[in-house]
Design a protein around this motif. Structure first.
Motif, PDB file in Angstrom:
ATOM      1  N   ALA A 271       0.827  -1.212   0.000  1.00  0.00           N
ATOM      2  CA  ALA A 271       0.000   0.000   0.000  1.00  0.00           C
ATOM      3  C   ALA A 271       0.862   1.263   0.000  1.00  0.00           C
ATOM      4  O   ALA A 271       0.573   2.226  -0.711  1.00  0.00           O
ATOM      5  N   LEU A 272       1.941   1.264   0.796  1.00  0.00           N
ATOM      6  CA  LEU A 272       2.828   2.423   0.835  1.00  0.00           C
ATOM      7  C   LEU A 272       3.472   2.639  -0.533  1.00  0.00           C
ATOM      8  O   LEU A 272       3.544   3.773  -1.023  1.00  0.00           O
ATOM      9  N   ALA A 273       3.937   1.562  -1.155  1.00  0.00           N
ATOM     10  CA  ALA A 273       4.599   1.684  -2.462  1.00  0.00           C
ATOM     11  C   ALA A 273       3.658   2.266  -3.515  1.00  0.00           C
ATOM     12  O   ALA A 273       4.036   3.179  -4.272  1.00  0.00           O
ATOM     13  N   ILE A 274       2.420   1.768  -3.551  1.00  0.00           N
ATOM     14  CA  ILE A 274       1.471   2.278  -4.551  1.00  0.00           C
ATOM     15  C   ILE A 274       1.134   3.740  -4.272  1.00  0.00           C
ATOM     16  O   ILE A 274       1.012   4.555  -5.191  1.00  0.00           O
ATOM     17  N   SER A 275       1.007   4.101  -2.979  1.00  0.00           N
ATOM     18  CA  SER A 275       0.684   5.500  -2.640  1.00  0.00           C
ATOM     19  C   SER A 275       1.811   6.439  -3.061  1.00  0.00           C
ATOM     20  O   SER A 275       1.568   7.587  -3.444  1.00  0.00           O
ATOM     21  N   LEU A 276       3.057   5.967  -3.015  1.00  0.00           N
ATOM     22  CA  LEU A 276       4.188   6.785  -3.457  1.00  0.00           C
ATOM     23  C   LEU A 276       4.128   7.033  -4.964  1.00  0.00           C
ATOM     24  O   LEU A 276       4.482   8.113  -5.443  1.00  0.00           O
ATOM     25  N   ILE A 277       3.685   6.035  -5.704  1.00  0.00           N
ATOM     26  CA  ILE A 277       3.560   6.194  -7.161  1.00  0.00           C
ATOM     27  C   ILE A 277       2.364   7.087  -7.491  1.00  0.00           C
ATOM     28  O   ILE A 277       2.423   7.914  -8.412  1.00  0.00           O
ATOM     29  N   GLU A 278       1.281   6.948  -6.736  1.00  0.00           N
ATOM     30  CA  GLU A 278       0.093   7.779  -6.980  1.00  0.00           C
ATOM     31  C   GLU A 278       0.354   9.241  -6.631  1.00  0.00           C
ATOM     32  O   GLU A 278      -0.214  10.146  -7.248  1.00  0.00           O
ATOM     33  N   VAL A 279       1.190   9.482  -5.625  1.00  0.00           N
ATOM     34  CA  VAL A 279       1.528  10.860  -5.217  1.00  0.00           C
ATOM     35  C   VAL A 279       3.045  11.012  -5.359  1.00  0.00           C
ATOM     36  O   VAL A 279       3.786  10.948  -4.369  1.00  0.00           O
ATOM     37  N   ASP A 413       0.830  17.865  -0.022  1.00  0.00           N
ATOM     38  CA  ASP A 413       1.231  16.650  -0.742  1.00  0.00           C
ATOM     39  C   ASP A 413       1.331  15.472   0.224  1.00  0.00           C
ATOM     40  O   ASP A 413       0.956  14.343  -0.116  1.00  0.00           O
ATOM     41  N   GLY A 414       1.861  15.731   1.414  1.00  0.00           N
ATOM     42  CA  GLY A 414       1.922  14.675   2.418  1.00  0.00           C
ATOM     43  C   GLY A 414       0.526  14.185   2.770  1.00  0.00           C
ATOM     44  O   GLY A 414       0.288  12.979   2.928  1.00  0.00           O
ATOM     45  N   GLN A 419      -3.861  10.152   2.465  1.00  0.00           N
ATOM     46  CA  GLN A 419      -5.218   9.867   1.991  1.00  0.00           C
ATOM     47  C   GLN A 419      -5.208   8.658   1.050  1.00  0.00           C
ATOM     48  O   GLN A 419      -6.069   7.765   1.144  1.00  0.00           O
ATOM     49  N   ALA A 420      -4.212   8.608   0.144  1.00  0.00           N
ATOM     50  CA  ALA A 420      -4.098   7.487  -0.788  1.00  0.00           C
ATOM     51  C   ALA A 420      -3.784   6.192  -0.033  1.00  0.00           C
ATOM     52  O   ALA A 420      -4.343   5.129  -0.337  1.00  0.00           O
ATOM     53  N   PHE A 421      -2.909   6.273   0.945  1.00  0.00           N
ATOM     54  CA  PHE A 421      -2.544   5.100   1.738  1.00  0.00           C
ATOM     55  C   PHE A 421      -3.769   4.557   2.487  1.00  0.00           C
ATOM     56  O   PHE A 421      -4.027   3.352   2.479  1.00  0.00           O
ATOM     57  N   LYS A 422      -4.551   5.447   3.081  1.00  0.00           N
ATOM     58  CA  LYS A 422      -5.763   5.051   3.811  1.00  0.00           C
ATOM     59  C   LYS A 422      -6.758   4.369   2.862  1.00  0.00           C
ATOM     60  O   LYS A 422      -7.332   3.308   3.182  1.00  0.00           O
ATOM     61  N   ARG A 423      -6.951   4.958   1.673  1.00  0.00           N
ATOM     62  CA  ARG A 423      -7.895   4.397   0.716  1.00  0.00           C
ATOM     63  C   ARG A 423      -7.469   2.993   0.271  1.00  0.00           C
ATOM     64  O   ARG A 423      -8.281   2.067   0.181  1.00  0.00           O
ATOM     65  N   LEU A 424      -6.188   2.814   0.013  1.00  0.00           N
ATOM     66  CA  LEU A 424      -5.685   1.513  -0.436  1.00  0.00           C
ATOM     67  C   LEU A 424      -5.843   0.446   0.639  1.00  0.00           C
ATOM     68  O   LEU A 424      -6.188  -0.702   0.347  1.00  0.00           O
TER      69      LEU A 424
END
Length: 433
Positions: A271-279, A413-414, A419-424
């Motif tokens: 989840a962290l890895a995908i959130s880094l790519i999304e943001v 941005d943080g 927010q992306a991490f929570k959603r994933l």
């Protein structure tokens, strides 16, 4: 001809180490690939292999010796057909001319004419010149020196290093740019004199003085630098993980035949890895007058080991399946605890994750691991009153806190990444697509 075995550089940042243990003794025959010693670096205890074959003629540096400089002779190997006794005397003979300068030996007795031939001092200088010739396309420099050279436009290949083994260090960059020598003063100022004084004052209290390992010294230095130099901003979100736990159970049931078992942490790494790519604004590093933007998410995972903490890396975690992450993480964590990780397996990474939920810690603020610009701190999942579909229910909730380098990452941005991490995490099926 005797072969001088020198203290190796087992990591890019290593300038000295501790010779923890010899695995051979004088008189032993060794071949290429044989294990010779265990060496404690600034990151881990690693095994040192032989690259030549012969007989261990002399062990110059005894085991347990601290602060052995990279490039220092630690043993002598006699080659095939060579007299081990004569080879053992080689290092002593090389040092005698230096000791007998002025016509006397170290014991104050007249030097023997045949023991101090004039050419010997010049022969001693040869190893000093070797690193310079060896650099070629690969200049030996400390990470700090490289960063300063890049910032100040200094060509490293034009400098002669004054550090161990000819390594270029900060002082060489300062000399090249005409930086005033007083620049060292601020670094000397924060010496922990008050703490040392307090420790001295309390010596009547029963205690045990434990010598710091190289790893603990490095942790202390790097975390102090992080808190002193990096302006941290902390953002926390509460995340419902019931769906994640349900999916984990289903996946583990289907993976049982393959011998793979997912942990919650494996799924959070994904989840962290995908959130880094999304943001992508959070998948960066601050580098002086530059911002390094990464196109791949390499997640460093904090692993507790007996001597401290190490962060093995899941490279390209954004593109790996959860089962692949679980398998790789199990291998890395196991070898980390045995001190057998290679430098490339724990150095680098674009962001980190630290999970203390297994200890029942509800929430905490993690310290950024430079040169990274963010770290995710994971708390324990626990049953809490939680609003679900506009009604108050009992749900399994965990708190996650992101620490961000405010020089490189804006608060907005943080917040987007959190927010992306929570959603994933709350909708984990999306991570399988």
């Amino acid at each position: 001809m005797p072969i001088e075995l020198k203290m190796p550089a087992l990591s890019p940042t290593m300038e000295e180490g501790t010779l923890a243990k010899w695995l051979v003794k004088e008189g032993d025959t060794v071949a290429a690939g044989d294990l010779l010693a265990e060496i404690e670096t600034d990151k881990a205890t690693m095994e040192f292999e032989a690259v030549d074959e012969g007989t261990i003629a002399k062990i110059v540096v005894p085991e347990g010796t601290d602060r052995v400089k990279v490039g220092e002779v630690i043993a002598v190997i006699a080659g095939e057909g060579e007299d081990a006794g004569a080879a053992a005397e080689a290092p002593k003979a090389a040092k005698e001319p230096v000791a007998k300068e002025g016509g006397e030996t170290g014991a104050g007795q007249p030097a023997k004419e045949d023991a101090a031939p004039a050419p010997k001092p010049e022969a001693k200088a040869a190893p000093q010149a070797a690193p310079k010739a060896d650099t070629g396309d690969r200049v030996k420099a400390s990470p700090l020196a490289r960063r300063l050279a890049e910032q100040k436009g200094v060509d490293l290949s034009s400098l002669t290093g004054s550090g161990p083994g000819g390594r270029i260090v900060k002082a060489d960059i300062d000399s090249a740019t005409g930086a005033p020598k007083k620049a060292v003063a601020p670094e000397a100022a924060p010496v922990a004199t008050p703490a040392a004084a307090a420790a001295t004052a309390d010596t009547e209290i029963p205690h045990e003085a434990v010598k710091l390992s190289n790893m603990r010294k490095t942790i202390a230095r790097r975390l102090t630098e992080s808190k002193q130099q990096i302006p941290h901003i902390y953002l926390t979100v509460d995340i419902q993980i019931d769906a994640l736990l349900k999916l984990r159970g289903e996946l583990n049931e289907s993976l049982k035949s393959r011998g793979v078992k997912l942990s919650v942490n494996d799924m959070l790494i994904k989840a962290l890895a995908i959130s880094l790519i999304e943001v992508p604004a959070c998948n960066v590093s601050f580098a002086g007058d530059q911002l390094l933007k990464y196109s791949r998410a390499d997640v460093s995972v904090a692993v507790s080991i007996p001597n401290g903490l190490i962060t093995p890396i899941i490279v390209g975690a954004d593109t790996k399946s959860m089962s692949a992450i679980a398998t790789e993480m199990k291998d890395l964590a196991g070898r980390a605890k045995e001190g057998k990780l290679q430098p490339h397996e724990y150095q680098g990474g674009t962001a980190s994750i630290s999970n203390m939920g297994m200890f029942g810690i509800k929430a905490f603020d993690a310290v950024i691991n430079p040169p990274q610009a963010m770290i995710m701190a994971i708390g324990a999942g626990e049953k809490r009153p939680y609003v679900v579909n506009d009604s108050l229910q009992i749900a399994t909730v965990m708190s996650a806190t992101g620490s961000f380098d405010h020089r490189a990452i804006d608060g907005a941005d943080g917040a987007k990444q959190m927010q992306a991490f929570k959603r994933l995490v709350e909708n984990p099926l999306g991570m399988l697509a």
